[in-house]
Design a protein around this motif. Sequence first.
Motif, PDB file in Angstrom:
ATOM      1  N   ALA A   1      30.039   9.244 -22.680  1.00  0.00           N
ATOM      2  CA  ALA A   1      31.086   9.334 -21.661  1.00  0.00           C
ATOM      3  C   ALA A   1      32.439   9.199 -22.348  1.00  0.00           C
ATOM      4  O   ALA A   1      32.578   8.469 -23.331  1.00  0.00           O
ATOM      5  CB  ALA A   1      30.921   8.243 -20.615  1.00  0.00           C
ATOM      6  N   THR A   2      33.423   9.914 -21.846  1.00  0.00           N
ATOM      7  CA  THR A   2      34.766   9.794 -22.397  1.00  0.00           C
ATOM      8  C   THR A   2      35.393   8.479 -21.931  1.00  0.00           C
ATOM      9  O   THR A   2      35.026   7.937 -20.892  1.00  0.00           O
ATOM     10  CB  THR A   2      35.666  10.967 -21.956  1.00  0.00           C
ATOM     11  N   VAL A   3      36.328   7.987 -22.723  1.00  0.00           N
ATOM     12  CA  VAL A   3      37.030   6.751 -22.373  1.00  0.00           C
ATOM     13  C   VAL A   3      37.716   6.939 -21.019  1.00  0.00           C
ATOM     14  O   VAL A   3      38.351   7.962 -20.772  1.00  0.00           O
ATOM     15  CB  VAL A   3      38.066   6.389 -23.466  1.00  0.00           C
ATOM     16  N   GLY A   4      37.546   5.961 -20.138  1.00  0.00           N
ATOM     17  CA  GLY A   4      38.152   6.012 -18.816  1.00  0.00           C
ATOM     18  C   GLY A   4      37.282   6.658 -17.754  1.00  0.00           C
ATOM     19  O   GLY A   4      37.612   6.614 -16.577  1.00  0.00           O
ATOM     20  N   ALA A   5      36.171   7.258 -18.163  1.00  0.00           N
ATOM     21  CA  ALA A   5      35.264   7.890 -17.193  1.00  0.00           C
ATOM     22  C   ALA A   5      34.373   6.822 -16.559  1.00  0.00           C
ATOM     23  O   ALA A   5      33.986   5.856 -17.213  1.00  0.00           O
ATOM     24  CB  ALA A   5      34.398   8.932 -17.883  1.00  0.00           C
ATOM     25  N   PRO A   6      34.032   6.977 -15.267  1.00  0.00           N
ATOM     26  CA  PRO A   6      33.116   6.018 -14.645  1.00  0.00           C
ATOM     27  C   PRO A   6      31.710   6.175 -15.198  1.00  0.00           C
ATOM     28  O   PRO A   6      31.220   7.299 -15.349  1.00  0.00           O
ATOM     29  CB  PRO A   6      33.180   6.371 -13.157  1.00  0.00           C
ATOM     30  N   VAL A   7      31.066   5.042 -15.538  1.00  0.00           N
ATOM     31  CA  VAL A   7      29.697   5.073 -16.055  1.00  0.00           C
ATOM     32  C   VAL A   7      28.707   4.447 -15.071  1.00  0.00           C
ATOM     33  O   VAL A   7      27.509   4.637 -15.181  1.00  0.00           O
ATOM     34  CB  VAL A   7      29.596   4.396 -17.440  1.00  0.00           C
ATOM     35  N   ALA A   8      29.248   3.690 -14.102  1.00  0.00           N
ATOM     36  CA  ALA A   8      28.409   3.072 -13.074  1.00  0.00           C
ATOM     37  C   ALA A   8      29.289   2.713 -11.883  1.00  0.00           C
ATOM     38  O   ALA A   8      30.518   2.703 -11.991  1.00  0.00           O
ATOM     39  CB  ALA A   8      27.721   1.823 -13.615  1.00  0.00           C
ATOM     40  N   LEU A   9      28.629   2.428 -10.768  1.00  0.00           N
ATOM     41  CA  LEU A   9      29.333   1.981  -9.567  1.00  0.00           C
ATOM     42  C   LEU A   9      28.744   0.655  -9.108  1.00  0.00           C
ATOM     43  O   LEU A   9      27.516   0.484  -9.110  1.00  0.00           O
ATOM     44  CB  LEU A   9      29.188   3.002  -8.438  1.00  0.00           C
ATOM     45  N   LEU A  10      29.620  -0.253  -8.732  1.00  0.00           N
ATOM     46  CA  LEU A  10      29.203  -1.519  -8.153  1.00  0.00           C
ATOM     47  C   LEU A  10      29.502  -1.502  -6.660  1.00  0.00           C
ATOM     48  O   LEU A  10      30.484  -0.895  -6.230  1.00  0.00           O
ATOM     49  CB  LEU A  10      29.961  -2.692  -8.780  1.00  0.00           C
ATOM     50  N   ALA A  11      28.659  -2.179  -5.897  1.00  0.00           N
ATOM     51  CA  ALA A  11      28.911  -2.409  -4.475  1.00  0.00           C
ATOM     52  C   ALA A  11      29.372  -3.849  -4.323  1.00  0.00           C
ATOM     53  O   ALA A  11      28.942  -4.725  -5.074  1.00  0.00           O
ATOM     54  CB  ALA A  11      27.635  -2.170  -3.670  1.00  0.00           C
ATOM     55  N   ARG A  12      30.239  -4.098  -3.363  1.00  0.00           N
ATOM     56  CA  ARG A  12      30.740  -5.465  -3.165  1.00  0.00           C
ATOM     57  C   ARG A  12      29.659  -6.393  -2.605  1.00  0.00           C
ATOM     58  O   ARG A  12      29.626  -7.568  -2.920  1.00  0.00           O
ATOM     59  CB  ARG A  12      31.954  -5.460  -2.246  1.00  0.00           C
ATOM     60  N   THR A  13      28.780  -5.847  -1.747  1.00  0.00           N
ATOM     61  CA  THR A  13      27.715  -6.657  -1.157  1.00  0.00           C
ATOM     62  C   THR A  13      26.375  -5.967  -1.354  1.00  0.00           C
ATOM     63  O   THR A  13      26.302  -4.749  -1.565  1.00  0.00           O
ATOM     64  CB  THR A  13      27.933  -6.869   0.357  1.00  0.00           C
ATOM     65  N   GLU A  14      25.316  -6.746  -1.262  1.00  0.00           N
ATOM     66  CA  GLU A  14      23.970  -6.194  -1.411  1.00  0.00           C
ATOM     67  C   GLU A  14      23.689  -5.150  -0.338  1.00  0.00           C
ATOM     68  O   GLU A  14      23.013  -4.145  -0.588  1.00  0.00           O
ATOM     69  CB  GLU A  14      22.963  -7.350  -1.336  1.00  0.00           C
ATOM     70  N   ASP A  15      24.242  -5.358   0.856  1.00  0.00           N
ATOM     71  CA  ASP A  15      24.022  -4.422   1.964  1.00  0.00           C
ATOM     72  C   ASP A  15      24.659  -3.057   1.714  1.00  0.00           C
ATOM     73  O   ASP A  15      24.269  -2.065   2.335  1.00  0.00           O
ATOM     74  CB  ASP A  15      24.583  -5.000   3.273  1.00  0.00           C
ATOM     75  N   GLU A  16      25.656  -2.984   0.838  1.00  0.00           N
ATOM     76  CA  GLU A  16      26.368  -1.724   0.594  1.00  0.00           C
ATOM     77  C   GLU A  16      25.788  -0.908  -0.562  1.00  0.00           C
ATOM     78  O   GLU A  16      26.261   0.182  -0.840  1.00  0.00           O
ATOM     79  CB  GLU A  16      27.848  -2.015   0.300  1.00  0.00           C
TER      80      GLU A  16
END
Length: 120
Positions: A83-98
Amino acid sequence: AAPAAAAPAAAPASDVDAIPVMMPALSSTMKEGKISSWLVGVGDKVDAGDMLLVVESDKADMDVESFEDGYVAKILVGEGEVATVGAPVALLARTEDEIAAVAASGGGAAAAAPAPAAAA
């Protein structure tokens, strides 16, 4: 308004707060990084400071930490991929439900990358 409520998956990006995990610049000359390994998996709870992944840069392998609390919703760049620098490699959710909603909305991390979305 009623049809939108009946189909929440149609616009999950506006309903859910996805937190992108970006490929960091581990050195001043680094342009891209290869993910050696993920230390977490989808559904795992992470706290700010937890190690998420190991990145192989042009200089060394380094652990990358989370800057946010949340739950791993989607891994966008797999082990062995670059991945290039600054590219998203993962996404987090704020809560388990999301987790499911963030995973469904975050195939291309449109919320984190406004350039492609701006054309639409």
